[in-house]
Design a protein around this motif. Sequence first.
Motif, mmCIF file in Angstrom:
data_model
loop_
_atom_site.group_PDB
_atom_site.id
_atom_site.type_symbol
_atom_site.label_atom_id
_atom_site.label_comp_id
_atom_site.label_asym_id
_atom_site.label_seq_id
_atom_site.Cartn_x
_atom_site.Cartn_y
_atom_site.Cartn_z
ATOM 1 N N UNK A 44 0.817 -1.224 0.000
ATOM 2 C CA UNK A 44 0.000 0.000 0.000
ATOM 3 C C UNK A 44 0.850 1.273 0.000
ATOM 4 N N UNK A 45 2.075 1.196 0.495
ATOM 5 C CA UNK A 45 2.957 2.376 0.507
ATOM 6 C C UNK A 45 3.354 2.799 -0.903
ATOM 7 N N UNK A 46 3.144 1.940 -1.886
ATOM 8 C CA UNK A 46 3.517 2.255 -3.272
ATOM 9 C C UNK A 46 2.463 3.090 -3.992
ATOM 10 N N UNK A 47 1.303 3.268 -3.373
ATOM 11 C CA UNK A 47 0.225 4.025 -3.988
ATOM 12 C C UNK A 47 -0.137 5.191 -3.069
ATOM 13 N N UNK A 48 -0.044 6.404 -3.584
ATOM 14 C CA UNK A 48 -0.349 7.606 -2.817
ATOM 15 C C UNK A 48 -1.548 8.290 -3.469
ATOM 16 N N UNK A 49 -2.571 8.557 -2.671
ATOM 17 C CA UNK A 49 -3.723 9.297 -3.177
ATOM 18 C C UNK A 49 -3.555 10.769 -2.831
ATOM 19 N N UNK A 50 -3.793 11.628 -3.817
ATOM 20 C CA UNK A 50 -3.787 13.071 -3.598
ATOM 21 C C UNK A 50 -5.235 13.537 -3.637
ATOM 22 N N UNK A 51 -5.640 14.224 -2.568
ATOM 23 C CA UNK A 51 -7.038 14.609 -2.405
ATOM 24 C C UNK A 51 -7.098 16.106 -2.130
ATOM 25 N N UNK A 52 -7.909 16.815 -2.896
ATOM 26 C CA UNK A 52 -8.052 18.266 -2.716
ATOM 27 C C UNK A 52 -8.779 18.567 -1.408
ATOM 28 N N UNK A 53 -8.383 19.664 -0.763
ATOM 29 C CA UNK A 53 -9.005 20.064 0.495
ATOM 30 C C UNK A 53 -10.513 20.254 0.333
ATOM 31 N N UNK A 54 -10.928 20.782 -0.809
ATOM 32 C CA UNK A 54 -12.356 21.025 -1.035
ATOM 33 C C UNK A 54 -13.144 19.715 -1.003
ATOM 34 N N UNK A 55 -12.528 18.614 -1.397
ATOM 35 C CA UNK A 55 -13.181 17.303 -1.363
ATOM 36 C C UNK A 55 -13.485 16.913 0.078
ATOM 37 N N UNK A 56 -12.556 17.218 0.979
ATOM 38 C CA UNK A 56 -12.719 16.846 2.383
ATOM 39 C C UNK A 56 -13.699 17.774 3.094
ATOM 40 N N UNK A 57 -13.698 19.049 2.728
ATOM 41 C CA UNK A 57 -14.549 20.031 3.397
ATOM 42 C C UNK A 57 -16.023 19.805 3.094
ATOM 43 N N UNK A 58 -16.312 19.196 1.960
ATOM 44 C CA UNK A 58 -17.701 18.997 1.533
ATOM 45 C C UNK A 58 -18.474 18.121 2.516
ATOM 46 N N UNK A 59 -17.850 17.052 2.984
ATOM 47 C CA UNK A 59 -18.526 16.099 3.875
ATOM 48 C C UNK A 59 -17.502 15.542 4.860
ATOM 49 N N UNK A 60 -17.156 16.307 5.916
ATOM 50 C CA UNK A 60 -16.075 15.910 6.819
ATOM 51 C C UNK A 60 -16.265 14.542 7.480
ATOM 52 N N UNK A 61 -17.482 14.236 7.940
ATOM 53 C CA UNK A 61 -17.713 12.947 8.604
ATOM 54 C C UNK A 61 -17.512 11.800 7.624
ATOM 55 N N UNK A 62 -18.030 11.962 6.426
ATOM 56 C CA UNK A 62 -17.844 10.930 5.394
ATOM 57 C C UNK A 62 -16.385 10.769 5.028
ATOM 58 N N UNK A 63 -15.650 11.886 5.025
ATOM 59 C CA UNK A 63 -14.220 11.834 4.699
ATOM 60 C C UNK A 63 -13.471 11.012 5.738
ATOM 61 N N UNK A 64 -13.802 11.196 7.013
ATOM 62 C CA UNK A 64 -13.148 10.417 8.074
ATOM 63 C C UNK A 64 -13.431 8.929 7.908
ATOM 64 N N UNK A 65 -14.669 8.608 7.578
ATOM 65 C CA UNK A 65 -15.023 7.196 7.347
ATOM 66 C C UNK A 65 -14.260 6.620 6.163
ATOM 67 N N UNK A 66 -14.109 7.426 5.106
ATOM 68 C CA UNK A 66 -13.393 6.960 3.928
ATOM 69 C C UNK A 66 -11.922 6.738 4.237
ATOM 70 N N UNK A 67 -11.327 7.649 5.032
ATOM 71 C CA UNK A 67 -9.931 7.466 5.438
ATOM 72 C C UNK A 67 -9.751 6.201 6.262
ATOM 73 N N UNK A 68 -10.695 5.968 7.167
ATOM 74 C CA UNK A 68 -10.603 4.759 8.000
ATOM 75 C C UNK A 68 -10.681 3.511 7.136
ATOM 76 N N UNK A 69 -11.564 3.492 6.158
ATOM 77 C CA UNK A 69 -11.697 2.340 5.267
ATOM 78 C C UNK A 69 -10.445 2.144 4.443
ATOM 79 N N UNK A 70 -9.852 3.235 3.948
ATOM 80 C CA UNK A 70 -8.623 3.136 3.160
ATOM 81 C C UNK A 70 -7.465 2.626 4.017
#
Length: 197
Positions: A170-196
Motif C-alpha cells: 500500500x505504501x507504493x500508492x499515494x492518493x492526492x485529495x483536494x481540500x475542497x473534497x474533504x470540506x464537503x462532507x467531513x464525517x464521510x471523509x473520516x469514514x473513507x480514510x478509516x476504510x482506506x
Amino acid sequence: GLAINDPGSRNADELLRKADLAMYRAKQEGKGRCVVFRADLDETSRERLEMEAELRRAIGRKEFFLRFQPIFDLDTRQVQAVEALVFWQHPRRGEVAPTVIIPLAEGCGCMVELGQWIVREACRQSRAWSPRGVRHGGIPVCVNLSPGQFHHPSLAVDTAAALEQEDLSPAQLVFEIAESTLAHEPAGALNRFAALK
C-alpha cells in the motif's frame, strides 16, 4: 439564465432549453451572474454532449493511457515518486489532456469508472517497473482522486483489489485529495480514510 423568444416562435421547450444553457454558463462563470442565451452557447453545449458520449465509449475502447511525471527531491536530486496523469488518445482530436478529461468525466458521471481504471493501471505500471517486486522497494505512484471517486463507497475495496492484483505494498500508492473534497462532507471523509487505512 435568460433566453429571449424569437418572434413568431411558439416552442416553449426550445425556449426553456436555451434558458438552461444560459444558466449552466452562468454557473460556470461564478455565482451572482446573469447570462443571456447566445447561439455560440448552443454550439458549445452540442460539442460538450458529443465529447461526453465519446468519453463514455472511450472507456470501453481503452483509448486512455497514463503518463508519469517525476517528483524530485531537490536536495538529493532523486526521484521520490511519480504522478500518474491520464490522457485520451482521441481518434479524431488526437491527444486530449487531463485538464479536459477530468471535468468532462465528472460532468457526465464517468469519473468513478475512469478513476478505477487509473488506479489499476498505475498499480500495473508500478509493478512493471520493479523486476524484484515493489514490495521490496520502489517509487510510489501518486494518483489524484476526484470528489466523486473519493466519496464512492467502493473506493477502499477497489484500491485493495488493485494492490493485491499487482502484489503491491500500500505504501507504493499515494492518493492526492483536494481540500475542497474533504470540506464537503467531513464525517464521510473520516469514514473513507478509516476504510482506506
